[in-house]
Design an enzyme around this catalytic site. Structure first.
Site, PDB file in Angstrom:
ATOM      1  N   CYS A   1      48.886  46.637  34.667  1.00  4.47           N
ATOM      2  CA  CYS A   1      48.408  48.208  35.271  1.00  4.47           C
ATOM      3  C   CYS A   1      48.681  48.228  36.758  1.00  4.47           C
ATOM      4  CB  CYS A   1      47.170  48.473  34.865  1.00  4.47           C
ATOM      5  SG  CYS A   1      47.031  48.455  33.285  1.00  4.47           S
TER       6      CYS A   1
HETATM    7  N1  SAJ Z   1      41.670  41.996  41.329  1.00  2.00           N
HETATM    8  C1  SAJ Z   1      41.503  41.461  42.777  1.00  2.00           C
HETATM    9  N2  SAJ Z   1      40.251  41.861  43.395  1.00  2.00           N
HETATM   10  C2  SAJ Z   1      39.310  42.821  42.741  1.00  2.00           C
HETATM   11  C3  SAJ Z   1      39.772  43.299  41.573  1.00  2.00           C
HETATM   12  C4  SAJ Z   1      40.658  42.851  40.917  1.00  2.00           C
HETATM   13  O1  SAJ Z   1      41.883  40.657  43.408  1.00  2.00           O
HETATM   14  O2  SAJ Z   1      38.341  43.195  43.442  1.00  2.00           O
HETATM   15  C5  SAJ Z   1      42.976  41.563  40.914  1.00  2.00           C
HETATM   16  C6  SAJ Z   1      42.447  40.931  39.443  1.00  2.00           C
HETATM   17  O3  SAJ Z   1      42.373  39.402  39.586  1.00  2.00           O
HETATM   18  C7  SAJ Z   1      43.798  41.230  38.611  1.00  2.00           C
HETATM   19  C8  SAJ Z   1      44.256  42.438  39.466  1.00  2.00           C
HETATM   20  O4  SAJ Z   1      43.607  42.680  40.589  1.00  2.00           O
HETATM   21  O5  SAJ Z   1      44.860  40.249  38.955  1.00  2.00           O
HETATM   22  C9  SAJ Z   1      44.026  43.570  38.264  1.00  2.00           C
HETATM   23  O6  SAJ Z   1      42.700  43.564  38.196  1.00  2.00           O
HETATM   24  P1  SAJ Z   1      41.862  44.755  37.414  1.00  2.00           P
HETATM   25  O7  SAJ Z   1      40.285  44.538  37.638  1.00  2.00           O
HETATM   26  O8  SAJ Z   1      42.116  46.064  37.971  1.00  2.00           O
HETATM   27  O9  SAJ Z   1      41.989  44.603  35.937  1.00  2.00           O
HETATM   28  P2  SAJ Z   1      43.242  45.366  35.163  1.00  2.00           P
HETATM   29  O10 SAJ Z   1      44.582  45.148  35.549  1.00  2.00           O
HETATM   30  O11 SAJ Z   1      42.960  45.185  33.657  1.00  2.00           O
HETATM   31  O12 SAJ Z   1      43.020  46.993  35.377  1.00  2.00           O
HETATM   32  C10 SAJ Z   1      42.387  47.615  34.100  1.00  2.00           C
HETATM   33  C11 SAJ Z   1      42.558  49.160  34.436  1.00  2.00           C
HETATM   34  N3  SAJ Z   1      42.465  49.741  33.412  1.00  2.00           N
HETATM   35  C12 SAJ Z   1      43.402  50.879  33.099  1.00  2.00           C
HETATM   36  O13 SAJ Z   1      44.442  50.914  33.854  1.00  2.00           O
HETATM   37  C13 SAJ Z   1      43.039  51.629  32.068  1.00  2.00           C
HETATM   38  C14 SAJ Z   1      42.004  49.726  35.802  1.00  2.00           C
HETATM   39  O14 SAJ Z   1      42.093  51.011  35.819  1.00  2.00           O
HETATM   40  C15 SAJ Z   1      40.606  49.158  35.613  1.00  2.00           C
HETATM   41  O15 SAJ Z   1      39.742  49.706  36.656  1.00  2.00           O
HETATM   42  C16 SAJ Z   1      40.269  47.796  35.531  1.00  2.00           C
HETATM   43  O16 SAJ Z   1      41.092  47.479  34.156  1.00  2.00           O
HETATM   44  C17 SAJ Z   1      38.819  47.408  35.293  1.00  2.00           C
HETATM   45  O17 SAJ Z   1      38.044  48.048  35.962  1.00  2.00           O
HETATM   46  O18 SAJ Z   1      38.351  46.254  34.741  1.00  2.00           O
END
Ligand code: SAJ
Length: 436
Positions: free
Chosen positions: A274
């Site tokens: 995403c």
């Molecule tokens: N990450 C960081 N720092 C952060 C947060 C994330 O480096 O502070 C990295 C993670 O390690 C990962 C990437 O970013 O590699 C994405 O992480 P994510 O927490 O955004 O997880 P996702 O990709 O599963 O995002 C999903 C998304 N959900 C949908 O699209 C429906 C996102 O909108 C959500 O906010 C997120 O999950 C969530 O909150 O867990």
């Protein structure tokens, strides 16, 4: 009777038959929610292993309990098929297919186009179609609507079309398909009314917006917000490096501000299906309108560069012990794109493995969820995480901080650790720790 009235009636008396195209982490939970609401649901997928598992009453998506699938299939409310001609038997269709990027980082909406083609092929008056796949603003009206109109169907009278972005966060026990507010944008007021009535059977709250493009844009804002803020803290990590400050101390202290601040943490890069992808759908669309979405481009540059930054930290850490990356034994802990999931799509760990391979390190990895990694022509097998291995390697790199890891034990037996997640913050005894 008007098709709108007929659909509302079928929804109200639960006689409506719903098709869900794409039985992945979005489609299967949605299909299960519609079926649990009493509707008859046919799941469509090109992958026969998914439809066969579904028809055996098995769940291959952790967020959908096997018992739920078994019960819904046994009672005939949920079934799966690879035969898309069965679309002729449903009154509503939700499209939940992937929208990845091409190698050129341009959108790949081929799965949406294929779904729109097959839906239009079997469309007839009285059909409701809702697109859920994350995509650039304009997709619903530029791809889906014309295909239905070409069949002589008038949107808002004969057929009803809406966009409703998926908000599934795999593994999230708190926010589920059922209780996460669902944004809905209809092509006409009647489209919004009918699509809302359908989704209200399965989802606690619907958030109506003025158009499909508005709904498409809401989703892109949500995920661009994350990508840009993650890019910001990744740059803050590099700035703190130059200033000799501990970025984790800075972020933890900033996060005590009870208002006006949202906590993000630096890391080895941006993974998943995403966050690294969705913003580029938006910037691609804007380029076609001769506008450069600079925040998105800058965040992508910074986030994409983090694996290289991590490798330079590894090189510096090894140099501090009189060693080079070449010939050093390096163990990566965690290759999934985020903690406690098995998904390695776009994982920065893959970039780090590749960069270290290019610099002739002797590589090992462990991840409790990922037994092997096949990517970019490489094939790495998971090593068993043992004391002898921890003692034998020159450097341990914490890439993904799965909750399964015992960080005290790991640090105690490792000589040198590069920690990209501040996972070792609570440890004290053992090897030298170099933080991002
Ligand atoms: N990450 C960081 N720092 C952060 C947060 C994330 O480096 O502070 C990295 C993670 O390690 C990962 C990437 O970013 O590699 C994405 O992480 P994510 O927490 O955004 O997880 P996702 O990709 O599963 O995002 C999903 C998304 N959900 C949908 O699209 C429906 C996102 O909108 C959500 O906010 C997120 O999950 C969530 O909150 O867990």
């Amino acid at each position: 009777m008007e098709h709108r009235t007929a659909l509302l009636q079928q929804i109200a008396d639960r006689s409506l038959r719903v098709g869900v195209i794409g039985l992945g982490y979005v489609g299967l939970p949605l299909a299960a929610e519609f079926a649990s609401a009493g509707l008859t649901v046919v799941g469509f997928d090109v992958d026969a292993t998914k439809t066969a598992a579904l028809n055996r009453g098995e769940s291959y998506i952790d967020d959908v309990p096997a018992a739920t699938v078994a019960d819904l299939v046994a009672t005939g409310r949920l079934s799966g098929t690879t035969d898309f001609s069965a679309l002729a038997t449903v009154d509503a269709v939700s499209i939940c297919v992937p929208t990845p990027l091409r190698k050129t980082k341009d959108p790949n909406i081929s799965y949406v186009v294929a779904a729109a083609d097959v839906v239009a092929q079997h469309a007839r008056p009285g059909l409701l179609v809702v697109l859920e796949s994350t995509t650039y603003p304009g997709t619903t009206t530029e791809i889906l609507v014309p295909r239905l109109q070409e069949r002589g169907l008038t949107v808002g009278r004969d057929v009803f079309v809406a966009f409703s972005p998926e908000r599934v966060d795999p593994g999230n026990q708190t926010w589920t398909t059922h209780n996460t507010p669902k944004v809905m944008g209809g092509c006409t007021p009647a489209c919004l009314e009918v699509a809302t009535a359908l989704y209200q059977t399965a989802v606690e709250s619907i958030v109506p917006v003025s158009s499909p493009a508005a709904a498409e844009m809401v989703k892109l804002l949500e995920n661009t917000f994350r990508a840009v803020n993650i890019g910001l803290v990744n740059e803050i990590a590099i700035i703190c490096d130059h200033l000799g400050l501990d970025v984790w101390e800075i972020i933890n202290a900033a996060a005590t501000k009870p208002f006006g601040y949202t906590r993000f943490t630096p890391g080895p890069g941006l993974g998943g299906h995403c966050i690294p992808i969705d913003p580029l759908y938006l910037s691609w669309k804007l380029r076609a309108l001769d506008y450069e979405a600079r925040f998105i481009a800058l965040a992508d540059t910074i986030n994409s560069n983090m694996p290289r930054h991590v490798v330079s930290k590894i090189a510096d850490a090894l140099n501090g012990q009189g060693k080079a990356i070449r010939g050093s034994r390096i163990l990566l802990l965690g290759v999934a794109y985020k903690p406690n999931v098995a998904d390695i799509r776009e994982s920065p760990a893959l970039d780090i493995l590749e960069l270290l391979e290019e610099r002739a390190a002797e590589l090992f990895y462990h991840d409790p969820y990922v037994p092997e990694v096949r990517a970019e022509g490489h094939h790495w097998q998971r090593s068993e995480l043992t004391e002898p291995l921890l003692r034998a390697v020159d450097c341990v790199v914490v890439v993904t901080d799965h909750r399964a890891y015992d960080w005290d034990w790991i640090r105690r037996h490792a000589r040198l650790l590069v920690d990209t997640r501040n996972a070792l913050a609570a440890t004290s005894a053992g090897g030298t720790v170099v933080k991002l």
